[in-house]
Design an enzyme around this catalytic site. Sequence first.
Site, PDB file in Angstrom:
ATOM      1  N   LYS A  72      -5.835   4.327   8.530  1.00  0.00           N
ATOM      2  CA  LYS A  72      -4.369   5.475   8.134  1.00  0.00           C
ATOM      3  C   LYS A  72      -5.159   6.370   7.880  1.00  0.00           C
ATOM      4  O   LYS A  72      -4.124   7.212   8.334  1.00  0.00           O
ATOM      5  CB  LYS A  72      -4.388   4.380   7.007  1.00  0.00           C
ATOM      6  N   SER A  86       0.283  -1.044   0.061  1.00  0.00           N
ATOM      7  CA  SER A  86       0.009  -0.173  -0.180  1.00  0.00           C
ATOM      8  C   SER A  86       0.997   1.587   0.318  1.00  0.00           C
ATOM      9  O   SER A  86       0.524   2.420  -0.272  1.00  0.00           O
ATOM     10  CB  SER A  86      -0.878  -0.309   1.099  1.00  0.00           C
TER      11      SER A  86
END
Length: 370
Positions: free
Chosen positions: A309, A263
């Site tokens: 996140k 990611s």
Amino acid sequence: MPRRSATMLAATLLLIALLCVSVLMKVPYTEMSPGPTYNTLGDQGGKPVISITGHDSYRTSGHLNMTTVQVTGAKYEPSLVNAVIGWMRDDVLVVPHDNVYPKGQSDADAKKQNAEEFASSEDSARTAALKQLGVPVGNELIVKSVTAGAPAEGRLHAGDQIVAVDGTAVDSVDQVVAGVTKHKPGESVVFTVVPRAKDTSGNGSATPGTRTDVTVPTVRAKDLDPKAPAERAELAVVGIGTGIRHTYPFQIDIGLQDVGGPSAGLMFSLGIIDKLTPGGDLTGGKFVAGTGTIDDDGKVGPIGGISMKLIAARDAGAEYFFTPSSNCAEATKNVPSGLTLIKTDTLDGALKSLEQIRSGQTSALPSCPK
């Protein structure tokens, strides 16, 4: 004892029993929480996160932070009480265990997979960044894997560059497959390889960077894989997986330890471009964070744990967050105060958004639809 008192006592004992069960009973879920963030323009452990050798690089300011998620281990399952508490919290994400750890996958297996995905992400980040800058990127045909117990084991190794098969030059996976399968099982194939790090000759004569011929016998595909499709079962194989490795005109090292998964690709690409751009400073000194996979052509893909996140980024001080478009719907459900989401589909689009941030035209930023 009066009936009413007996009833209350029984109810109390039952409640206590249920509470004990809920505390002790494990449920098949995994907990995710905000992890650390890393500035791709900065240092980690006293060393640059991104270092460039053999080419000019430039000073940068601001932040281009990649974000992470902390996940409980494969063997850990929360109690029913802990799972319920997690569901009620905004800074914990409780998901089915099998969504994160497929059945039978151990912590070691997960770490290995994450490390492989991270390495692949680094490679794509370099490639996409250099393509964006117009820097040529080369390709090499390599051995990506060797099946345990296969004829190739001990003869060929992951990372070896394949130059020719039976004396015929090859530069694609299909050409290697054709060169092997034209043989009958039991016959041998001669691979011309450039060993990357290990002796492939078996006699100590091969050294990294030196071409050498390696003879490998073949077997039937079904001898290595009993489940091989009928149309492939009788074909000759040696037990290797092949693929393409990119080569670069100078060295770009990404120095993060104990971080896995794909990611961070977008943020690595942006960090590389910033360091290679004269005048640099893509952020204009602003604190930008983000996430997203990236492919060789700069296309940004979705990731998991987006809500965690966002929290990690805002806690670190981020003002803007690059959000893959496929994650927008989930991300907009609970955006931390003071954090602006930037809908992102491509590396080029992210660079244009950074230009808008530098120029103060933030009202024109592409936003995630609510």
